[in-house]
Motif scaffolding. Structure first.
Motif, PDB file in Angstrom:
ATOM      1  N   ARG A  66      -4.927 -23.206 -54.859  1.00 31.70           N
ATOM      2  CA  ARG A  66      -5.118 -22.067 -55.295  1.00 31.70           C
ATOM      3  C   ARG A  66      -4.169 -21.657 -56.485  1.00 31.70           C
ATOM      4  O   ARG A  66      -2.963 -21.307 -56.251  1.00 31.70           O
ATOM      5  CB  ARG A  66      -5.223 -20.801 -54.438  1.00 31.70           C
ATOM      6  CG  ARG A  66      -5.806 -19.350 -54.706  1.00 31.70           C
ATOM      7  CD  ARG A  66      -5.145 -18.796 -56.158  1.00 31.70           C
ATOM      8  NE  ARG A  66      -5.555 -17.502 -56.140  1.00 31.70           N
ATOM      9  CZ  ARG A  66      -6.014 -17.060 -57.308  1.00 31.70           C
ATOM     10  NH1 ARG A  66      -6.333 -17.991 -58.425  1.00 31.70           N
ATOM     11  NH2 ARG A  66      -6.470 -16.005 -57.525  1.00 31.70           N
ATOM     12  N   CYS A 114      -5.049 -18.041 -48.040  1.00 32.24           N
ATOM     13  CA  CYS A 114      -5.223 -17.182 -49.348  1.00 32.24           C
ATOM     14  C   CYS A 114      -5.635 -15.758 -48.703  1.00 32.24           C
ATOM     15  O   CYS A 114      -6.618 -15.835 -47.888  1.00 32.24           O
ATOM     16  CB  CYS A 114      -6.173 -17.737 -50.372  1.00 32.24           C
ATOM     17  SG  CYS A 114      -6.331 -16.663 -51.630  1.00 32.24           S
ATOM     18  N   ALA A 115      -5.113 -14.604 -49.059  1.00 34.53           N
ATOM     19  CA  ALA A 115      -5.895 -13.447 -48.747  1.00 34.53           C
ATOM     20  C   ALA A 115      -7.194 -13.361 -49.170  1.00 34.53           C
ATOM     21  O   ALA A 115      -7.817 -12.345 -48.441  1.00 34.53           O
ATOM     22  CB  ALA A 115      -4.767 -12.256 -49.276  1.00 34.53           C
ATOM     23  N   SER A 223      -0.122 -15.999 -51.307  1.00 31.32           N
ATOM     24  CA  SER A 223       0.284 -15.819 -52.761  1.00 31.32           C
ATOM     25  C   SER A 223       1.851 -15.439 -52.662  1.00 31.32           C
ATOM     26  O   SER A 223       2.468 -15.586 -53.811  1.00 31.32           O
ATOM     27  CB  SER A 223      -0.441 -14.403 -53.223  1.00 31.32           C
ATOM     28  OG  SER A 223      -0.406 -13.471 -52.268  1.00 31.32           O
ATOM     29  N   TYR A 249      -4.026  -8.192 -54.323  1.00 32.73           N
ATOM     30  CA  TYR A 249      -3.263  -8.419 -52.899  1.00 32.73           C
ATOM     31  C   TYR A 249      -2.972  -7.201 -52.260  1.00 32.73           C
ATOM     32  O   TYR A 249      -1.985  -7.155 -51.671  1.00 32.73           O
ATOM     33  CB  TYR A 249      -1.715  -9.435 -52.946  1.00 32.73           C
ATOM     34  CG  TYR A 249      -2.383 -10.711 -53.618  1.00 32.73           C
ATOM     35  CD1 TYR A 249      -3.337 -11.630 -52.685  1.00 32.73           C
ATOM     36  CD2 TYR A 249      -2.081 -10.999 -54.811  1.00 32.73           C
ATOM     37  CE1 TYR A 249      -3.522 -12.739 -53.464  1.00 32.73           C
ATOM     38  CE2 TYR A 249      -2.474 -12.266 -55.332  1.00 32.73           C
ATOM     39  CZ  TYR A 249      -3.293 -13.270 -54.607  1.00 32.73           C
ATOM     40  OH  TYR A 249      -3.778 -14.229 -55.235  1.00 32.73           O
TER      41      TYR A 249
HETATM   42 MO   LIG Z   1      -4.115 -16.606 -52.680  1.00 30.89          MO
END
Ligand SMILES: [Mo]
Ligand SMILES: Nc1nc2c(c(=O)[nH]1)N[C@H]1C(S)=C(S)[C@@H](COP(=O)(O)O)O[C@H]1N2
Length: 385
Positions: A66, A114-115, A223, A249
């Motif tokens: 990502r 990843c969120a 992140s 986020y």
């Molecule tokens: Mo991410």
């Protein structure tokens, strides 16, 4: 050969023998990763199909990518310097060699997710990469504890937050803009399992996973696991770098109706990732026997998983899976079960994890403006015969 075939092979030799890597990269948009699904090529984003996440430790070629910007090209790991500054008693500039020599080097299996993993299922759709299930991995990371480095630098009592900076460039090409700069509350930065890593699965970091140096913050939005890491600054306030503010986020502080507009001041920073499980065997649409193995992984932020259950009747009944302890804190837990399917027909297999605080994976989750934190049940359709 290139000349004969009339094609331009990138025959650029340099003393380090680097041309092979460059040739590969030029021909392979995924930089040697295998079987990943490309979601975007600029910036590069690719996820792993669930059945390719079957290993207890995610092989490097199967770890998702990502990127928010453009990774540095051919970074020199010997000359790489990490600055630790801001609210510290002793600002430091550390080469990777210094990290290795001055701090305890540890290796741990750590989950990063990843969120936005699971964003694909939000209705109405939300903007961003349409990740399905595979923006998650649990590789073996080697490095030093962020905590040890901060202890050596001496954390000033006013420091409450970290700010992370890396060497990747903004998509616009504007050198004054950063693609991403996120941070952590100091209390989290000072926990045992947050690493400054220089190896992944026993080899130098993969170029797309942050080589030569990155943070690994297990159980928190990936992140925060800053890649191509060049600087950690301590601050007396919450960091306000790129993708710390607005909708990035962050999720609404209270449930909102799908599609609702939410004011920025009502958004809160995502901290731990929620309880979740993944079915890695069988694959979607597989032909299976009536007596059939099912297996996968489960994880929950910084907590342990206490139970994984499987249903093949849309949640009317559940059987308990056998669940392994984590190999270390921060790793996912492996589980398995044997299904006894009654008839030769189509079935949906559902997995549901429960964590040590009693949080259970839900059937669906509240919508949020950027499609984060989707930890709803993983469902895999199979054909029994
Ligand atoms: Mo991410
Ligand atoms: N420097 C830098 N670090 C970064 C990013 C980035 O774009 N630049 N992306 C972040 C995001 S959003 C995620 S999900 C993870 C992904 O890590 P991976 O690509 O190694 O899987 O890296 C994080 N660290």
């Amino acid at each position: 050969m290139g000349a004969l075939a009339g094609s331009a092979l990138p025959f650029q030799y340099d003393a380090s023998g680097d041309f092979i890597a460059r040739a590969l990269a030029d021909e392979d948009p995924l930089f040697g990763k295998s079987g990943l699904t490309l979601l975007n090529d600029r910036p590069l984003n690719a996820e792993t199909p669930p059945e390719l996440l079957d290993d207890a430790i995610t092989p490097t070629e199967r770890h998702f990518i990502r990127n928010n910007g453009l990774p540095p090209e051919d970074p020199n790991s010997d000359a790489w310097v990490l600055a630790v500054d801001g609210l510290v008693e002793q600002p430091m500039n550390l080469r990777i060699q210094d990290l290795r020599e001055q701090f305890e080097v540890v290796t741990k299996a750590l989950v990063i997710e990843c969120a936005g993993n699971g964003r694909r299922s939000f209705e109405p759709p939300t903007r961003g990469n349409q990740w399905s299930f595979g923006a998650v991995g649990c590789s073996q990371w080697t490095g030093v504890r962020l905590k040890d480095v901060l202890d050596k630098a001496g954390v000033h009592p006013d420091a409450i937050y970290t700010a992370h900076y890396g060497a990747d460039g903004h998509l616009s090409g504007d050198p004054s803009r950063s693609p991403i700069s996120r941070g952590l509350p100091i209390w989290k930065a000072m926990t045992e399992n947050v690493l400054i890593a220089f190896e992944m699965n026993g080899a130098p970091l993969h170029p797309m996973n942050g080589a030569p140096l990155r943070l690994v913050v297990p159980g928190w939005p990936a992140s925060t696991s800053h890649k191509w890491l060049t600087r950690i600054q301590l601050r007396d306030r919450v960091h306000d770098g790129a993708k710390m503010t607005g909708k990035s986020y962050r999720v609404p502080a209270y449930p909102v109706s799908p599609g609702a507009k939410v004011a920025d001041q009502d958004m809160v920073i995502i901290e731990r990732m929620p309880v979740k499980s993944l079915i890695t065997f069988p694959a979607k649409d597989a032909k299976v026997a009536l007596s059939s193995d099912v297996r996968g992984h489960a994880w929950s932020g910084d907590r342990e998983i206490s139970k994984v259950e499987i249903s093949t009747d849309f949640g009317a009944s559940w059987i308990a899976a056998e669940l392994d302890p984590a190999v270390n804190r921060g790793a996912w837990q492996n589980w398995r079960a044997t299904l006894e399917l009654a008839q030769p027909r189509y079935y949906e297999i559902w997995a549901r994890a429960t964590d040590s605080a009693g949080d259970v994976q839900p059937f669906g989750i509240d919508w949020n403006p950027k499609g984060y934190l989707n930890n709803s049940l993983h469902r895999v359709g199979v054909h029994a015969s």
